[in-house]
Design a protein around this motif. Structure first.
Motif, PDB file in Angstrom:
ATOM      1  N   MET A   1       0.808  -1.228   0.000  1.00 37.85           N
ATOM      2  CA  MET A   1       0.000   0.000   0.000  1.00 37.85           C
ATOM      3  C   MET A   1       0.834   1.268   0.000  1.00 37.85           C
ATOM      4  SD  MET A   1      -1.123   0.393   3.944  1.00 37.85           S
ATOM      5  CE  MET A   1      -0.981  -1.220   4.709  1.00 37.85           C
ATOM      6  N   LYS A   2       0.204   2.331  -0.485  1.00 32.65           N
ATOM      7  CA  LYS A   2       0.748   3.676  -0.328  1.00 32.65           C
ATOM      8  C   LYS A   2      -0.060   4.376   0.757  1.00 32.65           C
ATOM      9  CE  LYS A   2       0.831   4.301  -4.725  1.00 32.65           C
ATOM     10  NZ  LYS A   2       0.740   4.841  -6.092  1.00 32.65           N
ATOM     11  N   PHE A   3       0.595   5.226   1.504  1.00 30.01           N
ATOM     12  CA  PHE A   3      -0.157   5.909   2.561  1.00 30.01           C
ATOM     13  C   PHE A   3       0.355   7.325   2.790  1.00 30.01           C
ATOM     14  CE2 PHE A   3       2.761   5.651   6.303  1.00 30.01           C
ATOM     15  CZ  PHE A   3       3.730   4.803   5.782  1.00 30.01           C
ATOM     16  N   MET A   4      -0.521   8.113   3.379  1.00 34.51           N
ATOM     17  CA  MET A   4      -0.147   9.459   3.830  1.00 34.51           C
ATOM     18  C   MET A   4      -0.203   9.436   5.350  1.00 34.51           C
ATOM     19  SD  MET A   4      -2.075  11.773   1.049  1.00 34.51           S
ATOM     20  CE  MET A   4      -1.261  13.217   1.712  1.00 34.51           C
TER      21      MET A   4
ATOM     22  N   VAL B   1      -2.162   7.801  11.459  1.00 39.25           N
ATOM     23  CA  VAL B   1      -2.397   8.887  12.406  1.00 39.25           C
ATOM     24  C   VAL B   1      -1.502   8.689  13.632  1.00 39.25           C
ATOM     25  CG1 VAL B   1      -4.088  10.180  13.747  1.00 39.25           C
ATOM     26  CG2 VAL B   1      -4.807   8.995  11.661  1.00 39.25           C
ATOM     27  N   GLU B   2      -0.617   9.656  13.871  1.00 45.23           N
ATOM     28  CA  GLU B   2       0.233   9.618  15.065  1.00 45.23           C
ATOM     29  C   GLU B   2      -0.272  10.622  16.085  1.00 45.23           C
ATOM     30  OE1 GLU B   2       4.416   9.596  14.605  1.00 45.23           O
ATOM     31  OE2 GLU B   2       4.362   8.058  13.044  1.00 45.23           O
TER      32      GLU B   2
ATOM     33  N   VAL C   1     -12.744   7.483  17.502  1.00 48.85           N
ATOM     34  CA  VAL C   1     -12.370   6.251  16.790  1.00 48.85           C
ATOM     35  C   VAL C   1     -13.518   5.725  15.930  1.00 48.85           C
ATOM     36  CG1 VAL C   1     -11.540   3.886  17.043  1.00 48.85           C
ATOM     37  CG2 VAL C   1     -10.812   5.618  18.640  1.00 48.85           C
ATOM     38  N   GLU C   2     -14.721   5.676  16.513  1.00 48.71           N
ATOM     39  CA  GLU C   2     -15.854   5.090  15.776  1.00 48.71           C
ATOM     40  C   GLU C   2     -16.225   5.955  14.572  1.00 48.71           C
ATOM     41  OE1 GLU C   2     -16.121   5.615  19.145  1.00 48.71           O
ATOM     42  OE2 GLU C   2     -15.735   3.553  19.790  1.00 48.71           O
ATOM     43  N   GLU C   3     -16.273   7.251  14.815  1.00 46.04           N
ATOM     44  CA  GLU C   3     -16.646   8.159  13.725  1.00 46.04           C
ATOM     45  C   GLU C   3     -15.639   8.047  12.571  1.00 46.04           C
ATOM     46  OE1 GLU C   3     -17.438  12.122  15.166  1.00 46.04           O
ATOM     47  OE2 GLU C   3     -17.319  12.956  13.128  1.00 46.04           O
ATOM     48  N   LEU C   4     -14.368   8.006  12.909  1.00 43.47           N
ATOM     49  CA  LEU C   4     -13.333   7.926  11.867  1.00 43.47           C
ATOM     50  C   LEU C   4     -13.335   6.554  11.190  1.00 43.47           C
ATOM     51  CD1 LEU C   4     -10.541   9.961  13.628  1.00 43.47           C
ATOM     52  CD2 LEU C   4     -11.673  10.538  11.464  1.00 43.47           C
ATOM     53  N   ARG C   5     -13.620   5.526  11.966  1.00 41.71           N
ATOM     54  CA  ARG C   5     -13.727   4.177  11.386  1.00 41.71           C
ATOM     55  C   ARG C   5     -14.784   4.185  10.275  1.00 41.71           C
ATOM     56  NH1 ARG C   5     -16.573   0.483  15.403  1.00 41.71           N
ATOM     57  NH2 ARG C   5     -18.251   1.854  14.735  1.00 41.71           N
TER      58      ARG C   5
ATOM     59  N   LYS D   1      -8.033   3.161   4.178  1.00 43.86           N
ATOM     60  CA  LYS D   1      -7.685   2.389   5.368  1.00 43.86           C
ATOM     61  C   LYS D   1      -6.929   3.273   6.347  1.00 43.86           C
ATOM     62  CE  LYS D   1      -9.022  -1.873   5.035  1.00 43.86           C
ATOM     63  NZ  LYS D   1      -9.767  -2.479   6.135  1.00 43.86           N
ATOM     64  N   LEU D   2      -7.349   3.297   7.597  1.00 42.85           N
ATOM     65  CA  LEU D   2      -6.569   4.001   8.605  1.00 42.85           C
ATOM     66  C   LEU D   2      -5.464   3.082   9.122  1.00 42.85           C
ATOM     67  CD1 LEU D   2      -9.349   5.902  10.573  1.00 42.85           C
ATOM     68  CD2 LEU D   2      -7.546   6.894   9.150  1.00 42.85           C
TER      69      LEU D   2
END
Ligand code: NOJ
Ligand code: CA
Length: 692
Positions: free
Chosen positions: A289-292, A354-355, A384-388, A397-398
Motif C-alpha cells: 500500500m501507499k499511505f499518507m 495517524v500519530e 475512533v468510531e466516527e473515523l472508522r 484504510k486508517l
C-alpha cells in the motif's frame, strides 16, 4: 587423535558458476577457519570460526568428522517485493565437527551462491550442557587490503546515522567524527554495524550482513585497521551475556554478497534466500500500500505536537484525560484526520497513518508506573468510531500508530488488547516505534530479548491479520520472507531527518547497498516542500534533494508500504508531479539495475506486478550527472510512451530544488535515454505501451 580415525584436513566447495571457492580447515589445535576466493583471487583470507559460552567452548579441539554436500536449484515466489520469482541456487556443505575428548559437536553449514556466501553454526543436543550462555562469537572476516568501507558506527540502540565512506586505516578518524549519541549506546572502540559495504582497489564490492536473525542478538563488527580484519561483536544485555540458548539451536547466517559489478549487490536476493519460507498460510490479507500521514505536520515547524495537552501528566493520580486542557496544536483530531481521508480518497492513496491519537504522549520522559502509552485509549478529540465509519465510507484504510517509548515489556502485555482494538475499529496495519531506552532496562534495541520481542510482535500481528511497519526495531535480516506481514521497517536514518538538518543526497545512494539488503525501508519519500524545520520558525532545514529526485526514490527505495510523506497542501501546489506518486506501484514483477555506484548514483527499472508498465528511477549524489538509460529490457514488438519527470536544467538541491519538468517521448526497446540529473537530483519515468 584416536588411531584409526581418518583426519579430514581441509574441505572445499565451489559456487554453481565456479566463480567462488570456499575452503574450511582446522589449525593444528583443531580450531576451524575458512577462506573465500572470487574469480581466482582471495576475498577473505584465513578467518576464525567458533562460539564461546560459559558452559562449553566451541572454538577448538575439533576434528572434521565428515561433510554433507548438496546442490540446490529452486525458485520461490515472494508475497510482494522486487521480483515475482526468486531463484535460490547454491552448493551447500555442512561441516560436522567433533571433539573426541569432551564429545562436543557442532556443524557449520555453508551455502555458496553465485553472488556470495552464507554460513551458520548449528548446535545439536549435546552429551554435555544443553543450556548455553554465549559471551562471544569468533567469526572473522579477514579482508585482503585497505579497502574502502561504507559504514555507520557500532551502537547497541540506534542505526539512525549518516554513512561514512572511509578505509580501514581512516576508520578511527571517521568514527571519532560522530561524537557521542545522547541516548544510545555507542560502542567504544572501532566497531561498526552491519549491513556494511566494502570496495577493493580491484573494484570488487562486498556486502557484510546477516540473515534470519532470530533468537540471537544482532551482530556488530569490531574492526582491526592494521590487519584489515572484522570480528563478530554480539550485542550483549546489560549483564554482559549475548545469547541464552537452549539446544538444538542454529545461529543466524553470516552473509557476504560479493561481485565486481555494483549492480549485482543491489539485485542480490541472497539474504532473502537464506531465510525460511513463508510461515503464514493464507497471505491474501497482506496488501502492499501507499499511505499518507497525520505526521509531517509535527516535523515541520508548525508547532504541532503528538500530545493532546501540555499539562504534565507525570503527577501521581492524574489519569483522566478528559480533564486535561487541550493545547490546540494536536493534529490527530477527528476533523483533521477527515481532511487527510478526503485527500487520500480523492487521489487514490490507500491509507492514512495517524500519530498522536492515544493517551500517553504528555508523559514521554516520565515512565509513569512503567506504563506510558495505552493502545486502546484515544484522546478525547479523536473519535475512533466516527473515523472508522468515515474512512470505510471513503474507501481509505486508517493505519494505527503504536509508539511504545521503548517500553517493549509493557507493549507485550498490551499486545492482544491493542490488536483486538485495531480489528474492532477496522485497522489492518500498524506502525510501531521504540524511541528511547529499552524497558526491560536490562536490554538494548538489538539484544537477544528485543530480537525475540520483534518476532513475537510480528507473529501475534499475523494471528490478527495485521501488517507491520516497525521503527527503531532490530535491523532487518530478510525475516519479511518468513513473515510477509512485516512490510517495512525504518532501521536507518530516514526521510524525517530532512527536517532536522537534512540528509545529504548521497545518503539514499548508499542505503540500497547496505540497509536495504535486509528488507524494505519506510524511508518516507515524496517530500515536495524541501525547506522546513522540526526546530521551529527561523531554523529552516534544507532537504538534500530536488523535487524530481523524491519521485525517483519510489523506485530506488522500493517498499511495499510506501509513504507520500508531505502535507496535502504541498501536493496541491504541484499536482502534475503528484500524479507520479499516485501512479507508481509498490509491488513489482521484475527489476533491472541499470547503473550503480555506492554513495554516487543508482538507476533502476521495474515492471509493475499488476500491469505492463515499466517505471525507471535515477538518482545521483551532490554532483549532477547524465544517466544512461538503456531501454533494451522493454519487450520487443511494441511502441512505448515515456512520461519523464525530471530536474529542470537549472535545478539544484540547494538553490533551486523545486524546478522540474514533465515531458513525454516515444521510446522503443533499442532506445538509450540520456537523462540529465541535477546536483542532488533525479528522474522518474513511467513507460506505457502506446495505444494501438
Ligand atoms: C520516530 C519515528 O521514526 C517517527 O516516524 C515517529 O513519528 C516518531 N518516532 C514518534 O513516534
Ligand atoms: Ca526513527
Amino acid at each position: 587423535m584416536l588411531a584409526g580415525i581418518m583426519q579430514i584436513a581441509a574441505v572445499s566447495i565451489t559456487s554453481p558458476d565456479g566463480n567462488f571457492v570456499l575452503r574450511v580447515e582446522l589449525t593444528p589445535s583443531g580450531a576451524p577457519y575458512y577462506t573465500l576466493d572470487y574469480k581466482n583471487k582471495p576475498v577473505v583470507e584465513a578467518s576464525a570460526l567458533g562460539l564461546k559460552s560459559d558452559q562449553t567452548d566451541l572454538t577448538d579441539g575439533f576434528r572434521i568428522a565428515g561433510t554433507d554436500t548438496i546442490t540446490v536449484d529452486r525458485t520461490w515466489e515472494p508475497v510482494w517485493g522486487e521480483y515475482s520469482t526468486i531463484r535460490d541456487n547454491f552448493k551447500e556443505m555442512a561441516v560436522n565437527l567433533i571433539d573426541e575428548d569432551s564429545q562436543r559437536e557442532m556443524t557449520i553449514r555453508f551455502r555458496l551462491f553465485n553472488d556470495g556466501l552464507g554460513f551458520r553454526y548449528e548446535l545439536p543436543v549435546q552429551k554435555g550442557p544443553n543450556h548455553l550462555t554465549v559471551k562471544d562469537e569468533l567469526t572473522e572476516f579477514n579482508f585482503t587490503g585497505n579497502h574502502k568501507l561504507y559504514c555507520i558506527p557500532g551502537d547497541y540502540d540506534t542505526d539512525e546515522y549518516l554513512w561514512s565512506e572511509t578505509t580501514f586505516t581512516d576508520l578511527p578518524e571517521a568514527l571519532e567524527s560522530y561524537g557521542k549519541h545522547s541516548e544510545a549506546q555507542r560502542v567504544e572502540g572501532l566497531t561498526i554495524q552491519t549491513p556494511m559495504l566494502l570496495k577493493t582497489d580491484d573494484g570488487v564490492y562486498i556486502n557484510v550482513h546477516e540473515a534470519a536473525l532470530d533468537g540471537y542478538p544482532a551482530m556488530l563488527l569490531d574492526v582491526d585497521p592494521e590487519t584489515y580484519t572484522m570480528k563478530s561483536h554480539l550485542v550483549p544485555d546489560r549483564l554482559g551475556v549475548s545469547a541464552y540458548l537452549e539446544l538444538p539451536f542454529s545461529t543466524p547466517w553470516r552473509t557476504l554478497i560479493v561481485s565486481d559489478d555494483a549492480r549485482d549487490i543491489l539485485s542480490s536476493q541472497l539474504v532473502l534466500n537464506l531465510n525460511e519460507p513463508c510461515k503464514i498460510e493464507d497471505t491474501s490479507w497482506i496488501k502492499p500500500m501507499k499511505f499518507m500521514g497525520v505526521w509531517w505536520e509535527m516535523f515541520t515547524g508548525y508547532q504541532k505536537t503528538w500530545a493532546y495537552s501540555d499539562d504534565p501528566l507525570a503527577k501521581p493520580g492524574v489519569t483522566d484525560y478528559t480533564k486535561l486542557t487541550p493545547n490546540g496544536r494536536h493534529p490527530a483530531n477527528t476533523e483533521n484526520v477527515k481532511r487527510y481521508i478526503d485527500f487520500a480518497a480523492k487521489h487514490g492513496v490507500d491509507g492514512v497513518l495517524v500519530e498522536g491519537w492515544n493517551e500517553g504522549w504528555e508523559d514521554w520522559a516520565g515512565y509513569r508506573k512503567n506504563r506510558q502509552f495505552l493502545f486502546d485509549k484515544p484522546y478525547p478529540d479523536f473519535n475512533v468510531e466516527e473515523l472508522r465509519d468515515y474512512a470505510k465510507e471513503k474507501g481509505v484504510k486508517l493505519i494505527m500508530h503504536h509508539e511504545t517509548a521503548a517500553n517493549a515489556a509493557d507493549y507485550e502485555l498490551q499486545l492482544d488488547r491493542a490488536f483486538q482494538f485495531m480489528k474492532d475499529n477496522n485497522y489492518d496495519a500498524v506502525k510501531t516505534g521504540y524511541v528511547g531506552a529499552i524497558i526491560p532496562r536490562s536490554e538494548h534495541h538489538t539484544s537477544q530479548w528485543m530480537v525475540d520481542h520483534a518476532r513475537n510482535v510480528i507473529e501475534r500481528a499475523a494471528d490478527y491479520q495485521i501488517m507491520v511497519d516497525s521503527h527503531e526495531a532490530p535491523r532487518p535480516t530478510g525475516l519479511c520472507r518468513t513473515y510477509p506481514n512485516w512490510l517495512a521497517q525504518e532501521s536507518a536514518r530516514g526521510g524525517e531527518f530532512e527536517s532536522m538538518g537534512g540528509n545529504p543526497p548521497s545518503h539514499t545512494c548508499i542505503l540500497p547497498f547496505t540497509r536495504l539488503k535486509g528488507g524494505p525501508m519506510d524511508y518516507t519519500p515524496g517530500l515536495f516542500e524541501t525547506k522546513m524545520s522540526y526546530y521551529g520558525e527561523g531554523k529552516d532545514s534544507q532537504a538534500g534533494t530536488t523535487l524530481a529526485r523524491q519521485l525517483a526514490l519510489y523506485l530506488t527505495m522500493p517498499s511495499p508500504m510506501q509513504m507520500a510523506c508531505d502535507l496535502p497542501e504541498n501536493y496541491e501546489r504541484f499536482p502534475d508531479a503528484f500524479q507520479f506518486i499516485k501512479d507508481v506501484p509498490v509491488d513489482w514483477a521484475d527489476s533491472k539495475y541499470l547503473e550503480a555506484e555506492p554513495n554516487r548514483y543508482i538507476t533502476v527499472a521495474r515492471l509493475d506486478k499488476n500491469s505492463d508498465d515499466w517505471y525507471v528511477g535515477a538518482i545521483t549524489d551532490e554532483n549532477g550527472r547524465t544517466a544512461e538509460i538503456d531501454l533494451s529490457f522493454l519487450p520487443a514488438g511494441e511502441k512505448y510512451v515515456a512520461t519523464i519527470y525530471e530536474d529542470a536544467p537549472d535545478a539544484h538541491w540547494k538553490d533551486n530544488p523545486q524546478a522540474y519538468r514533465i515531458r513525454t517521448v516515444k521510446v522503443k526497446p533499442g532506445t538509450k535515454l540520456k537523462q540529465n540529473l541535477a546536483p542532488g537530483g533525479g528522474a522518474a519515468i513511467r513507460i506505457s505501451k502506446e495505444p494501438k
